[in-house]
Write a protein that holds these residues in place. Structure first.
Motif, PDB file in Angstrom:
ATOM      1  N   VAL A 180       0.737  -1.422   0.105  1.00 48.63           N
ATOM      2  CA  VAL A 180       0.071  -0.032   0.086  1.00 48.63           C
ATOM      3  C   VAL A 180       0.863   1.204  -0.082  1.00 48.63           C
ATOM      4  O   VAL A 180       0.626   2.162  -0.435  1.00 48.63           O
ATOM      5  N   GLY A 227      -5.059  -3.999  -1.957  1.00 40.58           N
ATOM      6  CA  GLY A 227      -4.478  -3.614  -0.908  1.00 40.58           C
ATOM      7  C   GLY A 227      -5.475  -3.738   0.212  1.00 40.58           C
ATOM      8  O   GLY A 227      -6.677  -3.627   0.305  1.00 40.58           O
ATOM      9  N   HIS A 247     -10.566  -5.062  -2.136  1.00 39.39           N
ATOM     10  CA  HIS A 247      -9.622  -5.732  -0.886  1.00 39.39           C
ATOM     11  C   HIS A 247     -10.142  -7.218  -1.021  1.00 39.39           C
ATOM     12  O   HIS A 247     -11.261  -7.453  -0.484  1.00 39.39           O
ATOM     13  N   VAL A 293      -5.603   4.470  -0.231  1.00 32.83           N
ATOM     14  CA  VAL A 293      -5.256   4.130  -1.797  1.00 32.83           C
ATOM     15  C   VAL A 293      -6.027   5.160  -2.447  1.00 32.83           C
ATOM     16  O   VAL A 293      -5.757   5.760  -3.566  1.00 32.83           O
ATOM     17  N   THR A 319       1.670   2.540  -3.730  1.00 36.40           N
ATOM     18  CA  THR A 319       0.552   2.765  -4.439  1.00 36.40           C
ATOM     19  C   THR A 319       0.644   4.101  -5.277  1.00 36.40           C
ATOM     20  O   THR A 319       0.413   4.239  -6.423  1.00 36.40           O
ATOM     21  N   ASP A 364      -6.714  -2.330  -7.435  1.00 36.33           N
ATOM     22  CA  ASP A 364      -5.642  -2.851  -6.363  1.00 36.33           C
ATOM     23  C   ASP A 364      -5.982  -4.104  -5.609  1.00 36.33           C
ATOM     24  O   ASP A 364      -7.102  -4.543  -5.547  1.00 36.33           O
TER      25      ASP A 364
END
Length: 292
Positions: free
Chosen positions: A72, A96, A121, A102, A75, A94
């Motif tokens: 993270v 993360g 996530h 983010v 990013t 992503d």
């Protein structure tokens, strides 16, 4: 079907996504980039990616779907590296474990193209890292949290839902703020406690002896303490406000139990333990009704 996946970060999470996408027949070509050239080469040798890219920017060139599988803390730098080839038709996601930081990075860097970014996530992983452990089944049957913002393009959000659903995931949508508050409580705090517990025991003069006597309960409780240090350093720092708030709540609960033990108030202590036991026994992994 996507023409090309631009994979930035060919480790466990990124490699598993690539393998799952390939197995599901959802992508024709995968171009990968990792900070370590040896990782990218290994990913190609394993068939995780088809082409090695010398930079994050070139991994994105020609891609209609992009996955950022980087720490993270990396990013924003990654967004900066690819922003010149990002267009509104590109789906960027992503994996993360924190979302507000983010999203803030995406707003700062992508600006008018921030709508093509769908923060994600996946609630999965392993204690081991690296492309060698990539697994096409890593996401199967798992929850994936999407945290769109007001500027997220509806078309890209639906594409993200469709992709994760096709990989066998249960997709949930919530705000970045709600996500970080929830996972501070149920993920980040447990890791913090596990790290602290192991350190508190190992730091004692007889710590090694104590650890040698531990059984399956200790093993299960502390399993997550073996997680990747750099990744968890970044997560704990990134979500520090929510994490510290949850830590304070936990300490209050712990101190409350300590007081009952100090007073030898067995009845009240049993009542608290019974409440915890009942809650845990009836806990199931189910989607939340509403988190905003």
């Amino acid at each position: 079907m996507f023409e090309q996946l631009g994979l930035i970060g060919c480790g466990l999470m990124g490699g598993s996504f690539a393998l799952a996408l390939k197995r599901a027949g959802l992508v024709k070509r995968i171009v990968g980039y990792s900070k370590s050239p040896s990782t990218t080469e290994r990913a190609r040798q394993m068939g995780v990616i088809d082409v090695e890219a010398p930079s994050a920017l070139l991994a994105v060139s020609g891609a209609d779907i992009v996955l950022l599988a980087v720490p993270v803390s990396a990013t924003e730098a990654t967004f900066k590296a690819i922003r010149h080839l990002v267009n509104p038709a590109t789906l960027i996601m992503d994996v993360g474990s924190t979302k507000r930081d983010v999203v803030d990075a995406a707003r700062r860097v992508l600006r008018d193209n921030v709508g093509c970014f769908v923060p994600a996530h996946p609630i999965t992983g392993k204690e081991v890292s690296g492309v060698e452990h990539a697994d096409a089944d890593l996401y199967t049957g798992k929850q994936v949290i999407l945290t769109p913002i007001e500027r997220t393009f509806t078309v890209q959000l639906q594409k993200a839902v469709d992709v994760w659903t096709a990989l066998g995931c249960n997709v949930i949508k919530m705000s970045p703020q709600a996500h970080d508050a929830a996972y501070a409580a149920v993920s980040h705090l447990p890791h913090l406690i596990a790290f602290a517990l192991i350190n508190s025991i190992s730091g004692q003069a007889q710590g090694k002896d104590y650890l040698s006597l531990a059984g399956p309960g200790f093993r299960d409780f502390t399993r997550i303490a073996a997680s990747d240090p750099k990744m968890w350093r970044d997560i704990l720092v990134a979500n520090r406000e929510e994490l510290l708030e949850q830590s304070r709540i936990f300490q209050d609960a712990l101190h409350s139990l300590e007081k009952l033990i100090a007073k030898a108030d067995g009845d009240a202590l049993e009542e608290r333990i019974d409440h915890a036991s009942h809650t845990r026994a009836n806990w199931r992994i189910t989607p939340p009704k509403s988190l905003k």
